[in-house]
Design an enzyme around this catalytic site. Sequence first.
Site, PDB file in Angstrom:
ATOM      1  CG  ASP A 100      -1.913   1.025   1.329  1.00 34.83           C
ATOM      2  OD1 ASP A 100      -2.400   1.436   0.267  1.00 34.83           O
ATOM      3  OD2 ASP A 100      -2.275   1.433   2.451  1.00 34.83           O
ATOM      4  CB  ALA A 232     -12.932   3.503   2.910  1.00 34.55           C
ATOM      5  CG  ASP A 254      -4.203   1.777   8.712  1.00 32.52           C
ATOM      6  OD1 ASP A 254      -4.313   1.154   9.782  1.00 32.52           O
ATOM      7  OD2 ASP A 254      -3.141   2.330   8.372  1.00 32.52           O
TER       8      ASP A 254
HETATM    9  P1  13P Z   1      -8.257   4.964   6.449  1.00 27.41           P
HETATM   10  O1  13P Z   1      -7.317   6.007   6.942  1.00 27.41           O
HETATM   11  O2  13P Z   1      -9.597   5.561   6.208  1.00 27.41           O
HETATM   12  O3  13P Z   1      -8.361   3.757   7.271  1.00 27.41           O
HETATM   13  O4  13P Z   1      -7.704   4.503   5.015  1.00 27.41           O
HETATM   14  C1  13P Z   1      -6.717   3.552   4.891  1.00 27.41           C
HETATM   15  C2  13P Z   1      -6.033   3.626   3.598  1.00 27.41           C
HETATM   16  O5  13P Z   1      -6.411   4.311   2.682  1.00 27.41           O
HETATM   17  C3  13P Z   1      -4.844   2.809   3.452  1.00 27.41           C
HETATM   18  O6  13P Z   1      -4.267   2.962   2.205  1.00 27.41           O
HETATM   19  O1  G3H Z   2      -3.126   5.205   3.953  1.00 25.68           O
HETATM   20  C1  G3H Z   2      -2.555   4.340   4.580  1.00 25.68           C
HETATM   21  C2  G3H Z   2      -2.379   4.255   6.007  1.00 25.68           C
HETATM   22  O2  G3H Z   2      -3.503   4.606   6.754  1.00 25.68           O
HETATM   23  C3  G3H Z   2      -1.140   4.967   6.486  1.00 25.68           C
HETATM   24  O3  G3H Z   2      -0.481   4.035   7.185  1.00 25.68           O
HETATM   25  O4  G3H Z   2       1.178   4.978   8.772  1.00 25.68           O
HETATM   26  O5  G3H Z   2       1.377   2.685   7.851  1.00 25.68           O
HETATM   27  O6  G3H Z   2       1.812   4.630   6.366  1.00 25.68           O
HETATM   28  P1  G3H Z   2       1.090   4.118   7.575  1.00 25.68           P
HETATM   29 ZN    ZN Z   3      -4.497   4.968   1.465  1.00 27.02          ZN
END
Ligand code: 13P
Ligand code: G3H
Ligand code: ZN
Length: 306
Positions: A100, A232, A254
């Site tokens: 990601d 989301a 996340d």
């Molecule tokens: P949230 O911050 O809404 O959980 O999104 C997670 C995300 O986009 C990870 O790539």
């Molecule tokens: O968009 C993605 C995550 O919410 C950010 O996570 O702190 O692991 O980069 P990270």
């Molecule tokens: Zn993201």
Amino acid sequence: MRPPLCLPLGKGEMREKNNMLVHIKKIIQAAVKGKYAVGAFNVNNLEIIQAVCRAAEKMKSAAIIQTTEGAIRYAGLDELFALIKAAAEKVSVPIAIHLDHGHDFDLIKKCVEMGYSSVMIDGSARPFAANVRLTKNVVKFARPKGVWVQGELGRLEGAEDWIKTGKGEAFLTEPEEAVRFVRQTAVDTLAVAIGNYHGVEKIVEKKRLRLNLRQLEKISRLIKIPLVLHGASGFSANQIKAAIKLGIRVVNIDSELRVSFATAERKFLSENKKEYDPRKILGPAIAEMQEVVERKMKIFGSAGKA
Ligand code: 13P
Ligand code: G3H
Ligand code: ZN
């Protein structure tokens, strides 16, 4: 009795399934066919992986497990990959692994070598031409190896790793620009900015957020590859369902996992000041995160489809 030496799936469930990590395309293509979305859940440690896999097994849902560069810095690429692979082998539902918000080409290469079936190259902070150039290079590297690439166009508000995007800096994905982006880069999936928002701030500050569904509709009409909704967490079930109706096929979560983890830990530790066993301390957080994932799978429509 001594418990069996395998990943516990949840209360009363200790199964050896010998499944494997699957390619993300299997999971996303099934979602495209079934017109539902699959959850892509961010993990940083064993406990979050357990929560996602237990929920996936219970809900009979596929899941994408994703690691950011920050997660890899924290836990290690070998360690995270091995944990996810081992967990995926113990469940009967398809699990795929994805990078990601990849920014660093070297790390993207390492993930591909490691066996990730999909990587994101996030060039969304760059001007259009530079984003295209970078994304195209990643596709050129990953495609011959059979690995899918997710690109991003448009800029989300909120916080993601070290990148903070304020209100004035965020902008929506422009449909015509998205057409050119997909054509020029040949990405497999596209992350869009339609009022979605990264980070826990929106949840703890109880921000009232709405997706720009009209913008999504315009994008969806023109873009034929699967669309991904980042940021989301915290949006209502109705908003997410409407976005799925309009073509979102992957939904990233996340922040809601982070909030449920931290809330459960704070509660447990304040109520159990004499507990020192990490397994007992972390148990309630796993259960809370599992509930979040189960709820999301029902909303996304992936429950019962695997
Ligand atoms: P949230 O911050 O809404 O959980 O999104 C997670 C995300 O986009 C990870 O790539
Ligand atoms: O968009 C993605 C995550 O919410 C950010 O996570 O702190 O692991 O980069 P990270
Ligand atoms: Zn993201």
